[in-house]
Design an enzyme around this catalytic site. Structure first.
Site, short mmCIF file in Angstrom:
data_model
loop_
_atom_site.label_atom_id
_atom_site.label_comp_id
_atom_site.label_asym_id
_atom_site.label_seq_id
_atom_site.Cartn_x
_atom_site.Cartn_y
_atom_site.Cartn_z
N LYS A 55 0.85 -1.20 0.00
CA LYS A 55 0.00 0.00 0.00
C LYS A 55 0.88 1.24 0.00
O LYS A 55 1.90 1.28 0.69
CB LYS A 55 -0.91 -0.03 1.24
CG LYS A 55 -1.96 1.06 1.29
CD LYS A 55 -2.83 0.91 2.53
CE LYS A 55 -3.95 1.94 2.58
NZ LYS A 55 -4.78 1.78 3.79
N SER B 79 -9.70 1.64 2.82
CA SER B 79 -8.84 2.39 1.93
C SER B 79 -7.77 1.55 1.23
O SER B 79 -7.19 2.01 0.25
CB SER B 79 -8.17 3.50 2.71
OG SER B 79 -7.30 2.96 3.70
N SER C 160 -9.88 -0.68 7.06
CA SER C 160 -9.28 -0.49 5.74
C SER C 160 -8.51 -1.69 5.18
O SER C 160 -8.11 -1.66 4.02
CB SER C 160 -8.35 0.72 5.74
OG SER C 160 -9.11 1.90 5.70
#
Lengths: 95, 478
Positions: free
Chosen positions: B79, B154, B178
């Site tokens: 990420k 996210s 997330s």
């Protein structure tokens, strides 16, 4: 209304944000509805409850003050938008 | 053989027996990325050249007979809020569109030591604020199961990359769900460890008392392998927990007989999609057939968790994001005066959701409102945490849906922030209490969208979570 446009202006000045007049209307409306929703927590009586700032019990973490390895100055300054002679350069703040 | 479709442990065995090379695996993943990215857009940055170079090095070590770690030569996606030395790390924001970290995050150091190969940096909601990956400065990611729907967020890029076989493994971060919510929406495994298990050193901060890094993988075994690498004490993170880390693969035990599974009343409510409810209920019955004992529990403050979170997280975020001022790194909009430079930089550098949260947080922390909003929320956080303490006196793990809905249409919640916030209604409490949680696949809707089941355990109960998740995965045909 929970929050007024005037308070939004105050918050923006604290947070160093600037809104156009249409953004100001839109954000005020959205933030008002969010604050109206989160105010739900006021239904609860918390007078005898201690606050939790961290989920696990922690005490101050100390270490010996020893000289260790650190990043090279040029590696640190590499991302600076404006730098010179090992310093960050900013707009003039003193007349 | 389509190598990109294999799990980490399958590839490891083939590398060990020298049936395949890391270069072949890495090349297969790269080809897959090149084929799928125009549709999925899981990545912000890819690092193919460095990855191929690392793969050649891994192959040399393997041919020399060096002992293989379970992650040696395995391509992993990261990420884009974890610092990677020399590789652009944007956090999905215009503010950091050009930021190249001078150091590696703790988890990246660990991955490199384990011989894993970083294949790219994945898309995310800006500063991890969002539940759909639509808030990225670099454009949305699409759910590989249905390109008109969101992958969740996210960590939507990481979940979509694993689901589309554009990575063998991925790392995400979880502040209010997330990792777990996108894993549910993309049909993969997503694990949030106990707060403090994984160092946050080099993770770009959103809400520091809630943020935790964790694995997104194709199965539970890979999840345990990745946890073994990333968990551990780090003096660079003052909230890192100095506690022995077990070998998590030892928890991959196919047995849940006698395990007490708590079913919280408050998580099976109106508003949960009926197909999700049905799938989760069916799995619970199947668990009972395997010897688990169903216990009814109550988490009475559940309805206060989203309101509490949307005060605490923005408050911490407004403070953390004060550092983006155009001075040391990232975007600067040049102006005559210093304060003008700050505000123009921040106004142009942040997207709308980030601005909203900075404003809410600044308001909740400001003079006159601190006690009514922020302090009150911290007290309610105590009540939410106590709910879990009470529930875990009666059961070993909790079983809930991960998300109240399957993947929703791109654009359908963008203009209504509050409805977006409710996507995390079942995951947020876990962050407030600091406890570990995992989402595993649990069937599909009639429209062919994945459904996720969430398992929660008490603080440091990772082993229980893995054993329960592994048993469900091995026995229950969802």
């Amino acid at each position: 209304m929970v929050i007024t446009k005037k308070e939004i202006d105050r918050v923006c000045s604290l947070a160093r944000l600037e809104l156009s007049s249409s953004e100001r209307d839109e954000f005020t409306c959205q933030i008002d509805s969010i604050l109206g929703y989160v105010a739900k927590i006021n239904e609860l009586d918390t007078s005898d409850i201690l606050p939790t700032s961290h989920p696990i019990p922690l005490t101050n973490v100390m270490r010996e003050d020893e000289i260790g390895e650190s990043l090279q100055i040029e590696d640190v300054m590499f991302n600076a938008p404006d730098a010179g002679r090992g310093y960050f350069r900013v707009p003039k703040i003193i007349e | 053989m389509n190598l990109e479709k294999l799990t980490c442990h399958e590839i490891h065995n083939l590398l060990k027996s020298k049936e395949i090379t890391s270069l072949e695996v890495t090349s297969a993943v790269i080809s897959r990325i090149e084929a799928k990215e125009p549709d999925v857009h899981a990545y912000i940055t890819t690092t193919f050249d460095e990855a191929l170079e690392q793969a050649r090095i891994a192959d040399k070590e393997i041919s020399r007979g060096k002992e293989l770690s379970p992650l040696t030569g395995i391509p992993i996606a990261i990420k884009d809020n974890m610092c990677t030395k020399g590789i652009k790390t944007t956090c999905g924001s215009k503010m950091l569109h050009n930021f190249i970290p001078p150091y590696d995050a703790f988890v990246i150091q660990r991955l490199k030591e384990a011989g894993a190969i970083i294949i790219g940096k994945t898309n995310m909601d800006e500063f991890a604020m969002g539940s759909s990956t639509e808030n990225s400065y670099f454009g949305p990611t699409r759910n590989p199961w249905n390109l008109n729907t969101v992958p969740g967020g996210s960590s939507g890029g990481s979940a979509a990359a694993v689901a589309a076989n554009e990575a063998i493994l991925a790392l995400g971060s979880d502040t209010g769900g997330s990792i777990r919510q996108p894993a549910a929406l993309c049909g993969v495994v997503g694990f949030k460890p106990t707060y403090g298990r994984v160092s946050r050193f080099g993770l770009i901060a959103f809400a520091s008392s809630l943020d935790q890094i964790g694995p997104i993988t194709k199965d539970v075994t890979d999840c345990a392998l990745l946890l073994n690498v990333i968990c551990g004490y780090d003096p660079h993170d003052s909230t890192s927990v100095n506690r022995p880390i077990p070998d998590f693969t030892k928890s991959l035990i196919n047995d849940i007989s006698g395990i007490k599974i708590g079913i919280p009343d408050e998580y099976f409510i109106e508003g949960v999609d009926p197909e999700i409810r049905h799938s989760v209920e069916k799995t619970i019955s199947a668990m009972e057939d395997l010897g688990a004992i169903r216990v009814r529990v109550s988490l009475p403050h559940t309805e206060y968790s989203v309101p509490t979170y949307y005060l605490i997280a923005p408050a911490e975020a407004s403070s953390n994001l004060a550092r983006y001022d155009g001075v040391q790194y990232g975007l600067r909009i040049q102006k005559e005066g210093l304060v003008d430079m700050y505000s123009h930089t921040r106004t142009q550098g942040f997207g709308n959701e980030v601005k909203r949260r900075i404003m809410i947080g600044t308001y909740a922390l400001s003079a006159g409102y601190y006690d009514a909003y922020y302090l009150k929320a911290l007290k309610v956080r105590t009540l939410i945490k106590q709910d879990f303490d009470e529930a875990f006196k009666k059961c070993d793990v909790l079983i809930t849906p991960t998300s109240p809905t399957p993947a929703f249409k791109i654009g359908s919640k963008v203009s209504d922030p509050l409805s977006m916030y409710l996507s995390d209604i079942f995951t947020i409490s876990g962050n407030l209490a600091g406890i570990p949680g995992v989402s595993i696949p649990c069937g599909q809707t009639q429209d062919g969208l994945p459904i996720g089941l969430q398992i929660l355990a008490p603080l440091f109960g990772e082993e229980r979570l893995l054993q329960t998740a592994y048993t469900i995965e091995q026995n229950i045909n969802c």
